[in-house]
Every structure is written in structure tokens, then in C-alpha cells.
Design a protein around this motif. Structure first.
Motif, PDB file in Angstrom:
ATOM      1  N   VAL A 172       0.699  -1.200   0.024  1.00 59.61           N
ATOM      2  CA  VAL A 172      -0.022  -0.071   0.020  1.00 59.61           C
ATOM      3  C   VAL A 172       0.739   1.264   0.129  1.00 59.61           C
ATOM      4  O   VAL A 172       0.593   2.141  -0.716  1.00 59.61           O
ATOM      5  CB  VAL A 172      -0.897  -0.068   1.172  1.00 59.61           C
ATOM      6  CG1 VAL A 172      -1.743   1.490   1.290  1.00 59.61           C
ATOM      7  CG2 VAL A 172      -1.901  -1.104   1.103  1.00 59.61           C
ATOM      8  N   PHE A 173       1.877   1.248   0.868  1.00 55.63           N
ATOM      9  CA  PHE A 173       2.855   2.529   1.009  1.00 55.63           C
ATOM     10  C   PHE A 173       3.981   2.559  -0.160  1.00 55.63           C
ATOM     11  O   PHE A 173       4.823   3.332   0.167  1.00 55.63           O
ATOM     12  CB  PHE A 173       3.154   2.551   2.599  1.00 55.63           C
ATOM     13  CG  PHE A 173       2.074   2.939   3.342  1.00 55.63           C
ATOM     14  CD1 PHE A 173       1.383   3.915   3.396  1.00 55.63           C
ATOM     15  CD2 PHE A 173       1.542   1.996   4.094  1.00 55.63           C
ATOM     16  CE1 PHE A 173       0.223   4.091   4.113  1.00 55.63           C
ATOM     17  CE2 PHE A 173       0.567   2.178   4.844  1.00 55.63           C
ATOM     18  CZ  PHE A 173      -0.070   3.333   4.978  1.00 55.63           C
ATOM     19  N   ARG A 174       4.068   1.318  -0.795  1.00 51.28           N
ATOM     20  CA  ARG A 174       5.196   1.321  -1.650  1.00 51.28           C
ATOM     21  C   ARG A 174       6.683   1.252  -1.024  1.00 51.28           C
ATOM     22  O   ARG A 174       7.504   2.040  -1.159  1.00 51.28           O
ATOM     23  CB  ARG A 174       5.066   2.379  -2.803  1.00 51.28           C
ATOM     24  CG  ARG A 174       4.040   2.177  -3.425  1.00 51.28           C
ATOM     25  CD  ARG A 174       3.891   3.285  -4.821  1.00 51.28           C
ATOM     26  NE  ARG A 174       2.721   2.880  -5.705  1.00 51.28           N
ATOM     27  CZ  ARG A 174       2.416   3.663  -6.899  1.00 51.28           C
ATOM     28  NH1 ARG A 174       3.374   4.612  -7.189  1.00 51.28           N
ATOM     29  NH2 ARG A 174       1.508   3.415  -7.614  1.00 51.28           N
ATOM     30  N   MET A 175       6.588   0.453   0.146  1.00 53.42           N
ATOM     31  CA  MET A 175       7.776   0.535   1.050  1.00 53.42           C
ATOM     32  C   MET A 175       8.161  -1.050   1.318  1.00 53.42           C
ATOM     33  O   MET A 175       7.325  -1.676   1.006  1.00 53.42           O
ATOM     34  CB  MET A 175       7.685   1.342   2.288  1.00 53.42           C
ATOM     35  CG  MET A 175       6.757   0.710   3.230  1.00 53.42           C
ATOM     36  SD  MET A 175       6.606   1.655   4.757  1.00 53.42           S
ATOM     37  CE  MET A 175       6.372   3.486   4.329  1.00 53.42           C
ATOM     38  N   SER A 176       9.388  -1.111   1.777  1.00 52.71           N
ATOM     39  CA  SER A 176       9.620  -2.519   1.975  1.00 52.71           C
ATOM     40  C   SER A 176       9.148  -3.118   3.468  1.00 52.71           C
ATOM     41  O   SER A 176       8.698  -2.276   4.028  1.00 52.71           O
ATOM     42  CB  SER A 176      11.399  -2.678   2.060  1.00 52.71           C
ATOM     43  OG  SER A 176      11.690  -1.992   3.180  1.00 52.71           O
ATOM     44  N   PRO A 177       8.931  -4.396   3.381  1.00 51.12           N
ATOM     45  CA  PRO A 177       8.280  -4.743   4.575  1.00 51.12           C
ATOM     46  C   PRO A 177       9.129  -4.707   5.840  1.00 51.12           C
ATOM     47  O   PRO A 177       8.457  -4.471   6.851  1.00 51.12           O
ATOM     48  CB  PRO A 177       8.165  -6.499   4.241  1.00 51.12           C
ATOM     49  CG  PRO A 177       8.035  -6.592   2.810  1.00 51.12           C
ATOM     50  CD  PRO A 177       8.792  -5.652   2.382  1.00 51.12           C
ATOM     51  N   GLN A 178      10.450  -4.551   5.492  1.00 48.53           N
ATOM     52  CA  GLN A 178      11.377  -4.232   6.585  1.00 48.53           C
ATOM     53  C   GLN A 178      11.082  -2.781   7.169  1.00 48.53           C
ATOM     54  O   GLN A 178      11.155  -2.720   8.378  1.00 48.53           O
ATOM     55  CB  GLN A 178      12.637  -4.457   6.241  1.00 48.53           C
ATOM     56  CG  GLN A 178      13.359  -5.814   5.841  1.00 48.53           C
ATOM     57  CD  GLN A 178      12.720  -6.099   4.626  1.00 48.53           C
ATOM     58  OE1 GLN A 178      12.143  -5.490   3.683  1.00 48.53           O
ATOM     59  NE2 GLN A 178      12.593  -7.572   4.412  1.00 48.53           N
ATOM     60  N   LEU A 179      10.792  -1.835   6.246  1.00 47.28           N
ATOM     61  CA  LEU A 179      10.612  -0.381   6.775  1.00 47.28           C
ATOM     62  C   LEU A 179       9.196  -0.351   7.436  1.00 47.28           C
ATOM     63  O   LEU A 179       9.119   0.328   8.485  1.00 47.28           O
ATOM     64  CB  LEU A 179      10.529   0.490   5.460  1.00 47.28           C
ATOM     65  CG  LEU A 179      10.397   1.743   5.731  1.00 47.28           C
ATOM     66  CD1 LEU A 179      11.342   2.397   6.814  1.00 47.28           C
ATOM     67  CD2 LEU A 179      10.388   2.843   4.497  1.00 47.28           C
ATOM     68  N   VAL A 180       8.221  -1.126   7.101  1.00 45.95           N
ATOM     69  CA  VAL A 180       7.043  -1.260   7.977  1.00 45.95           C
ATOM     70  C   VAL A 180       7.394  -1.708   9.362  1.00 45.95           C
ATOM     71  O   VAL A 180       6.855  -1.282  10.165  1.00 45.95           O
ATOM     72  CB  VAL A 180       5.942  -2.222   7.190  1.00 45.95           C
ATOM     73  CG1 VAL A 180       4.936  -2.475   8.100  1.00 45.95           C
ATOM     74  CG2 VAL A 180       5.646  -1.490   5.723  1.00 45.95           C
ATOM     75  N   GLY A 181       8.293  -2.590   9.412  1.00 42.44           N
ATOM     76  CA  GLY A 181       8.615  -3.325  10.653  1.00 42.44           C
ATOM     77  C   GLY A 181       9.239  -2.289  11.556  1.00 42.44           C
ATOM     78  O   GLY A 181       8.958  -2.079  12.767  1.00 42.44           O
ATOM     79  N   LYS A 182      10.078  -1.602  10.821  1.00 42.87           N
ATOM     80  CA  LYS A 182      11.007  -0.563  11.539  1.00 42.87           C
ATOM     81  C   LYS A 182       9.979   0.683  12.101  1.00 42.87           C
ATOM     82  O   LYS A 182       9.999   1.180  13.236  1.00 42.87           O
ATOM     83  CB  LYS A 182      11.837   0.113  10.630  1.00 42.87           C
ATOM     84  CG  LYS A 182      12.741   1.025  11.400  1.00 42.87           C
ATOM     85  CD  LYS A 182      13.795   1.497  10.242  1.00 42.87           C
ATOM     86  CE  LYS A 182      14.840   2.534  11.087  1.00 42.87           C
ATOM     87  NZ  LYS A 182      15.850   3.068  10.298  1.00 42.87           N
ATOM     88  N   HIS A 183       8.708   1.167  11.344  1.00 41.16           N
ATOM     89  CA  HIS A 183       7.797   1.819  11.899  1.00 41.16           C
ATOM     90  C   HIS A 183       7.175   1.267  13.304  1.00 41.16           C
ATOM     91  O   HIS A 183       6.959   2.125  14.097  1.00 41.16           O
ATOM     92  CB  HIS A 183       6.733   2.061  10.880  1.00 41.16           C
ATOM     93  CG  HIS A 183       7.067   3.189   9.674  1.00 41.16           C
ATOM     94  ND1 HIS A 183       7.417   4.666  10.055  1.00 41.16           N
ATOM     95  CD2 HIS A 183       7.438   3.159   8.538  1.00 41.16           C
ATOM     96  CE1 HIS A 183       7.795   5.480   9.076  1.00 41.16           C
ATOM     97  NE2 HIS A 183       7.904   4.434   8.165  1.00 41.16           N
TER      98      HIS A 183
END
Length: 297
Positions: free
Chosen positions: A25-36
């Protein structure tokens, strides 16, 4: 990291059930989602999600936090929508309520200007002298002449309503002269129903203010109907300048007691404090203040 963005990412991950779905949805990596999500947990000092290689689920405190975050994000969206709407072009149906005489002789001649400026607004005008809570009945804005009794509405003061005392030449020729306001007590005074003008008229003159009790056999709740009665020499009338000036200029009516001025009546524009300030409402309020002001709020 931007905490509001982290909240948004966290909420989307909860709703979609995985970091990878939120990442799409946000056009970012799953790793960056986890970081948030991790940043939020570190800031709060609590675990929001229990994560395994196959699934994730909210902790008890995480579920409560998610519910609060949904409210916060909804409020932010509403605030941003309101800001965007304030810059939008006025459109939609605007319901206006006004007294008959003001509506016909003051509002309607100028309303074409507003509608030409805002072609996407449809204006629905209700004209009545009957005192009703027009806002409760669906009006967006209400013009009100006279003292205000209801303080629950937002009121914008406009220029006062000027009243003129006059009668037909034939009436004046066939009745005793009117030299002072007190002489009105022995004349047929055309009363305006539902207001204080039905029973007493006030003036400011050379010797100060004076109030005279008035009587008459005819009382009407319409300034236009009273005008017809005055033209027919049925009595003396005290009504707004907008209604009378053409007849006075044409000689059909004559000003009476020109040295005595009737006190101006207050004129306000009212709207409900909880009414959303849409572009159409804001534009009409600004138009009315510009055209019919100023009453010095």
C-alpha cells in the motif's frame, strides 16, 4: 521517524494482517513497515504486536492502542478534509430565510450578484414575517430584524433597518394635522402585527426620545399590504425606507414629522454554531456582510 506516519503504517498493517500487505500500500519494503512499528513500540515502551514467521496478532495493550490510533487518524483526515473544503469552490443548495419586506426590497435585488459570482450554488429563499426557528426548520442562514432573544445562534450584525413615517396626501388632507408624535394617538395608525410596532412607535426629535401608544382598526403582518392600505388613505404607516422611498419620490405618499426620526431597528444574520462552515455558507456570510453591513459587530 514521523510518528503520525508510523501510526498510519501500524494501523494498515493491523487491518491487512501483514507487514508485506501494508508495504504494498505504501510502496515501501516490509522491513521498513516493521521499523515503523518497532519505533512506536520503543517510544511507548510496550509491545504492540506478537510476531512469528507466519502470523502476527495484537497484544492486549496493542489492541487498545490500535482503537485509539484509528480515532486519531480519522480526526486528522477530517481536519485535512475541512481545510481542503475551505479552499473549494462554493457549491450545493443554500437555504436562506428572511422577512418579507427585507427579502423583496433589499435581498432579492442584490442576490443576483451572489448567484452570478457563485454559479454552482443553488439558493432556496423562504420569505415570511412569522417568527419561527428557521434554522431548526432547515435554513442555513436567517436574516432577522429586531432585537435578538435567542443567544444560541451566531449573529453577525448588519447595518440597521431605517424606518420612515408617512401617509397619503389624501389622508393628511382629511384629518387633523400631525405636528408632534403625540398627535398620532388620535390618528389611524396602520399596525404591523407580531412586533412592537403594533402598539407603540418611538422617535428621536428635537426634544429627545418619545414613545407614543398607537391604535388603528387595521393590523397586517405584511409591509407590502400595509403599503397598499396607506396608498388607499387608510392611515399612517411606519415601515422600512426600502419599501416606501419609491412611493414618496412619486408623491403617492408624504413623509410625516420629518424632524422626528424613528430609531433604527437592528438587522442580523444568524446561523447555528454547530453548522459546518462550508464554502457556500462562508461565501454567503461574507457577501451579506459586504452588501448589507456594516453594523459594527
Amino acid at each position: 521517524m514521523d510518528r503520525l506516519l508510523s501510526m498510519t503504517v501500524f494501523a494498515k498493517a493491523v487491518e491487512l494482517g501483514s507487514f508485506s500487505a501494508a508495504a504494498d500500500v505504501f510502496r515501501m519494503s516490509p522491513q521498513l513497515v516493521g521499523k515503523h512499528v518497532l519505533t512506536l513500540e520503543q517510544h511507548l515502551g510496550i509491545r504492540l504486536l506478537n510476531r512469528t514467521t507466519r502470523r502476527q496478532h495484537l497484544t492486549e495493550i496493542g489492541a487498545s492502542y490500535y482503537e485509539k490510533v484509528k480515532v486519531i487518524l480519522a480526526e486528522v483526515a477530517a481536519a485535512e478534509g475541512l481545510a481542503a473544503e475551505s479552499h473549494a469552490r462554493p457549491s450545493g443548495r443554500l437555504r436562506v430565510n428572511a422577512p418579507l419586506t427585507f427579502g423583496i426590497h433589499a435581498l432579492m435585488p442584490r442576490l443576483t450578484e451572489y448567484m452570478a459570482t457563485y454559479p454552482d450554488v443553488q439558493v432556496e429563499v423562504s420569505l415570511t414575517n412569522r417568527y419561527v426557528d428557521a434554522i431548526e426548520e432547515g435554513a442555513d442562514v436567517v436574516f432577522r430584524v429586531g432585537e435578538l432573544a435567542d443567544s444560541s445562534r451566531i449573529a453577525r450584525r448588519l447595518a440597521p433597518y431605517r424606518l420612515i413615517l408617512c401617509a397619503s396626501p389624501a389622508y393628511l388632507a382629511s384629518h387633523p394635522p400631525i405636528i408632534s408624535p403625540m398627535d398620532l394617538a388620535s390618528h389611524e395608525c396602520l399596525g404591523f402585527a407580531y412586533t412592537e410596532l403594533r402598539s407603540h412607535w418611538s422617535f428621536d426629535g428635537p426634544d429627545g426620545p418619545v414613545t407614543v401608544p398607537v391604535t388603528g382598526r387595521l393590523m397586517i403582518d405584511s409591509g407590502e399590504a400595509l403599503l397598499m392600505a396607506a396608498r388607499a388613505s387608510m392611515g399612517v404607516m411606519l415601515q422600512p425606507a426600502e419599501l416606501l422611498e419609491a412611493d414618496i419620490a412619486a408623491g403617492r405618499l408624504v413623509r410625516v414629522l420629518p424632524k422626528y426620526r424613528a430609531p433604527d431597528r437592528p438587522l442580523h444574520l444568524l446561523y447555528a454554531p454547530d453548522r459546518q462552515m462550508t464554502p457556500k455558507l462562508r461565501s454567503f456570510i461574507e457577501f451579506s456582510v459586504a452588501v448589507f453591513g456594516s453594523g459594527k459587530d
